[in-house]
Write an enzyme that holds these catalytic residues in place. Structure first.
Site, PDB file in Angstrom:
ATOM      1  N   ASP A  36       7.107  -0.984 -12.131  1.00  0.00           N
ATOM      2  CA  ASP A  36       7.121  -2.406 -12.511  1.00  0.00           C
ATOM      3  C   ASP A  36       6.361  -2.661 -13.802  1.00  0.00           C
ATOM      4  O   ASP A  36       6.878  -3.276 -14.735  1.00  0.00           O
ATOM      5  CB  ASP A  36       6.489  -3.278 -11.414  1.00  0.00           C
ATOM      6  CG  ASP A  36       7.387  -3.440 -10.201  1.00  0.00           C
ATOM      7  OD1 ASP A  36       8.612  -3.235 -10.329  1.00  0.00           O
ATOM      8  OD2 ASP A  36       6.860  -3.782  -9.128  1.00  0.00           O
ATOM      9  N   ARG A 117      -9.083  -7.758  -6.555  1.00  0.00           N
ATOM     10  CA  ARG A 117      -8.330  -8.606  -7.494  1.00  0.00           C
ATOM     11  C   ARG A 117      -9.199  -9.518  -8.360  1.00  0.00           C
ATOM     12  O   ARG A 117      -8.954  -9.609  -9.561  1.00  0.00           O
ATOM     13  CB  ARG A 117      -7.265  -9.423  -6.759  1.00  0.00           C
ATOM     14  CG  ARG A 117      -6.157  -8.603  -6.100  1.00  0.00           C
ATOM     15  CD  ARG A 117      -5.545  -7.594  -7.032  1.00  0.00           C
ATOM     16  NE  ARG A 117      -4.374  -6.955  -6.439  1.00  0.00           N
ATOM     17  CZ  ARG A 117      -4.024  -5.693  -6.641  1.00  0.00           C
ATOM     18  NH1 ARG A 117      -4.750  -4.919  -7.420  1.00  0.00           N
ATOM     19  NH2 ARG A 117      -2.943  -5.196  -6.093  1.00  0.00           N
ATOM     20  N   ASP A 146      -1.546 -11.327  -3.973  1.00  0.00           N
ATOM     21  CA  ASP A 146      -2.234 -10.862  -5.175  1.00  0.00           C
ATOM     22  C   ASP A 146      -2.028 -11.794  -6.370  1.00  0.00           C
ATOM     23  O   ASP A 146      -2.934 -12.003  -7.168  1.00  0.00           O
ATOM     24  CB  ASP A 146      -1.791  -9.429  -5.515  1.00  0.00           C
ATOM     25  CG  ASP A 146      -2.338  -8.427  -4.509  1.00  0.00           C
ATOM     26  OD1 ASP A 146      -3.438  -8.678  -3.976  1.00  0.00           O
ATOM     27  OD2 ASP A 146      -1.676  -7.411  -4.244  1.00  0.00           O
TER      28      ASP A 146
HETATM   29  N1  ARG Z   1      -1.713  -7.421   2.559  1.00  0.00           N
HETATM   30  C1  ARG Z   1      -2.866  -7.007   1.813  1.00  0.00           C
HETATM   31  C2  ARG Z   1      -3.415  -8.160   1.023  1.00  0.00           C
HETATM   32  O1  ARG Z   1      -2.792  -9.168   0.906  1.00  0.00           O
HETATM   33  C3  ARG Z   1      -2.566  -5.786   0.932  1.00  0.00           C
HETATM   34  C4  ARG Z   1      -1.807  -6.080  -0.308  1.00  0.00           C
HETATM   35  C5  ARG Z   1      -1.512  -4.866  -1.092  1.00  0.00           C
HETATM   36  N2  ARG Z   1      -1.075  -5.216  -2.414  1.00  0.00           N
HETATM   37  C6  ARG Z   1      -0.077  -4.628  -3.036  1.00  0.00           C
HETATM   38  N3  ARG Z   1       0.236  -5.092  -4.236  1.00  0.00           N
HETATM   39  N4  ARG Z   1       0.628  -3.640  -2.525  1.00  0.00           N
HETATM   40  O2  ARG Z   1      -4.501  -8.065   0.515  1.00  0.00           O
END
Ligand code: ARG
Length: 424
Positions: A36, A117, A146
Site C-alpha cells: 500500500d 499510533r 488507525d
Molecule cells: N484491532 C487493533 C487496533 O485497532 C489492531 C489494528 C492493527 N492495525 C493494522 N493496521 N493492521 O488497534
C-alpha cells in the site's frame, strides 16, 4: 468558517484537515515498505506532482529489515528517507503508562498498535515541520481505528498541516494495486506484502487480520502464528522466570537489571518460545464495526500478569476495587485514539500515584501457553505473615473483635432482609 469552506470546495473534502489536491507540494509519507505505502509513494508523485519524504518508525517490529525499507523508498523516488528508532520513547512514554494502567481493551487486547499510533503521528508532525512539508500521508484504510488515531493526533498537534489518505479514497483493490506496482517498477516479491494476513507489530505485540479470521466459526489455523511457537509444540520443560518491579515498572529479569526495551525484547523471546500470549479477540472498533483479531502478545501477557499480582499484594481492598474502573477508561481512551485528551493525563497521574508502592518481585512459571504466578515478595506488601495463620490474634488484629464487626457490618442487609420477608 470550516463549514463554509467545505461547501465551496470543488471536491469532496469532509474534514477541515484534509488536503486540497490542488495544493499538495511536499508530502511526508508514513512508510512501512509494504504494498500500500509503496504504491502511495509513486502515486502521490504522479497524481499531485508533489515531492515525497518518507518516514519509517522503528517501534521494535521483530525481524524488520529497516535498511531494506529505506533502500526501497529511495528506489521509488523519495526525496529523503527518514528512519527513526523510537523504541526508547515508545517504551518509556507509551508502554510504561499502559503497564501501570494494566491497559487491556475488551479484556484481551494490550493496545500495542493503539499506543504506537500517536507516537508515529507525533514524529510525522515534527519531521514534516522540520522539512517544510505541507501534507502528511498515511496508508490506513477507512474501516479501521488507525486512521482515527493518526488523524486526530495530527489535527491536535499541527492544525496547520493537512492530511491525505489515498488508500481510503482511491478505492483501488488489491489486484489493481498489484497491476499499478508492476507498471511502475515497484518490487513485489519481498517483505510484508507476501504474508496473507494484514499484520501490525511492535515490541508490545503483533496482530493479524483478514482471510479466515473474518469467519467467526473458523478455528485458528497454524500459519497465523508469526511470533509464538504454537502451545502444542512448545517445550515440555516449564521455565521459571523472576521479574522485579520498581514503582510499577519491570526493571530486572532473573536478577539482571535491564532497560525496558531490552527487557521487553527478552520477554518476547522467552514467552514466544513457550507459546504464551495467544489471543483470539472479538473487538468493537471505534468506527462502529465489530471485528475479530488474532493477537500474539507474549511480553504483555507476562508483564501484566506479574504487575497485577504485585499491585494486588501492596494495595488495600479499596485501591484494588477502584483501579480497574479507571484502567478501563484509560484503555478506552488509548484505543479510541484520544491520547491527547486531558482525561488520559489525569488518569495517568492516578496510575503513577497508585504505583508508588508497586516494588517487589514476582516469579512466574511458563508452560505450553500458560503463565502462572508461583512466588511473590515485596517490602510494601500489606500482608503480615504472623496474622495469616489460622486462629491467631496479635499486633493490629483482634480476633475477639470479630463478632462485633459481623453484627454491625451485616446490619443494613439484615434489616432489609427482614422488611422484604414481611412484605411477602
Ligand atoms: N484491532 C487493533 C487496533 O485497532 C489492531 C489494528 C492493527 N492495525 C493494522 N493496521 N493492521 O488497534
Amino acid at each position: 468558517m470550516a463549514e463554509l469552506e467545505l461547501e465551496r470546495a470543488p471536491f469532496a473534502r469532509t474534514a477541515s484537515y484534509e488536503a486540497d489536491p490542488e495544493s499538495v507540494a511536499r508530502v511526508l509519507l508514513l512508510y512501512s515498505g509494504g504494498l500500500d505505502t509503496s504504491v502511495m509513494l509513486k502515486w502521490i508523485q504522479e497524481r499531485y506532482g508533489a515531492e515525497v519524504v518518507t518516514l519509517t518508525v522503528n517501534l521494535g517490529q521483530p525481524r524488520e529489515d529497516f535498511s531494506a525499507i529505506r533502500a526501497k523508498a529511495e528506489a521509488l523516488g523519495a526525496l529523503e528517507c527518514l528512519l527513526v528508532d523510537a523504541r526508547e520513547e515508545f517504551a518509556a512514554e507509551y508502554v510504561a503508562r499502559a503497564i501501570r494502567a494494566n491497559a487491556l481493551y475488551g479484556g484481551g487486547y494490550p493496545l500495542f498498535t493503539a499506543l504506537g499510533r500517536p507516537l508515529i503521528a507525533k514524529l510525522a508532525v515534527e519531521h514534516a515541520r522540520r522539512l517544510s512539508c505541507d501534507v502528511i500521508a498515511h496508508g490506513c484504510t477507512g474501516k479501521g481505528n488507525d486512521q482515527v488515531r493518526i488523524e486526530s493526533t495530527i489535527a491536535t498537534l499541527a492544525p496547520e498541516l493537512r492530511v491525505i489518505a489515498p488508500v481510503r479514497s482511491w478505492q483501488m483493490g488489491r489486484e489493481e494495486e498489484i497491476a499499478y506496482a508492476r507498471e511502475h517498477g515497484i518490487p513485489l516479491a519481498s517483505g510484508s506484502e507476501v504474508t496473507p494476513y494484514s499484520i501490525d507489530d511492535n515490541l508490545w505485540g503483533r496482530s493479524s487480520e483478514g482471510r479466515w479470521i473474518e469467519d467467526l466459526e473458523h478455528a485458528p489455523e497454524q500459519d497465523v502464528f508469526g511470533l509464538l511457537t504454537p502451545p502444542e509444540q512448545a517445550p515440555d520443560q516449564a521455565q521459571e522466570i523472576e521479574l522485579a518491579f520498581e514503582r510499577g515498572l519491570p526493571v530486572a529479569l532473573d536478577g539482571k537489571a535491564m532497560g525496558l526495551v531490552a527487557l521487553l525484547e527478552e520477554l518476547t523471546a522467552i514467552g514466544a518460545r513457550h507459546g504464551v500470549g495467544f489471543v483470539d479477540h472479538i473487538e468493537d472498533r471505534i468506527v462502529g464495526l465489530k471485528v475479530r483479531d488474532i493477537y500474539e502478545v507474549p511480553a504483555a501477557t507476562i508483564v501484566l500478569s506479574a504487575h497485577r499480582e504485585l499491585e494486588k499484594l501492596v494495595s488495600t481492598i479499596h485501591q484494588n476495587q477502584t483501579k480497574p474502573f479507571l484502567e478501563e477508561r484509560f484503555a478506552y481512551l488509548v484505543y479510541a485514539g484520544l491520547w491527547w485528551e486531558p482525561l488520559r493525563e489525569d488518569l495517568d497521574a492516578y496510575m503513577i500515584a497508585a504505583n508508588e508502592a508497586v516494588t517487589g518481585t514476582i516469579a512466574l512459571k511458563l508452560y505450553k501457553g500458560s503463565v502462572h504466578v508461583i512466588r511473590r515478595s515485596s517490602p510494601n506488601a500489606v500482608y503480615d505473615p504472623a496474622l495469616a495463620t489460622f486462629a491467631t490474634s496479635g499486633g493490629l488484629f483482634s480476633q475477639a473483635a470479630a463478632p462485633g464487626f459481623i453484627e454491625l457490618f451485616s446490619l443494613p442487609s439484615r434489616m432489609a432482609w427482614r422488611l422484604r420477608q414481611s412484605r411477602l
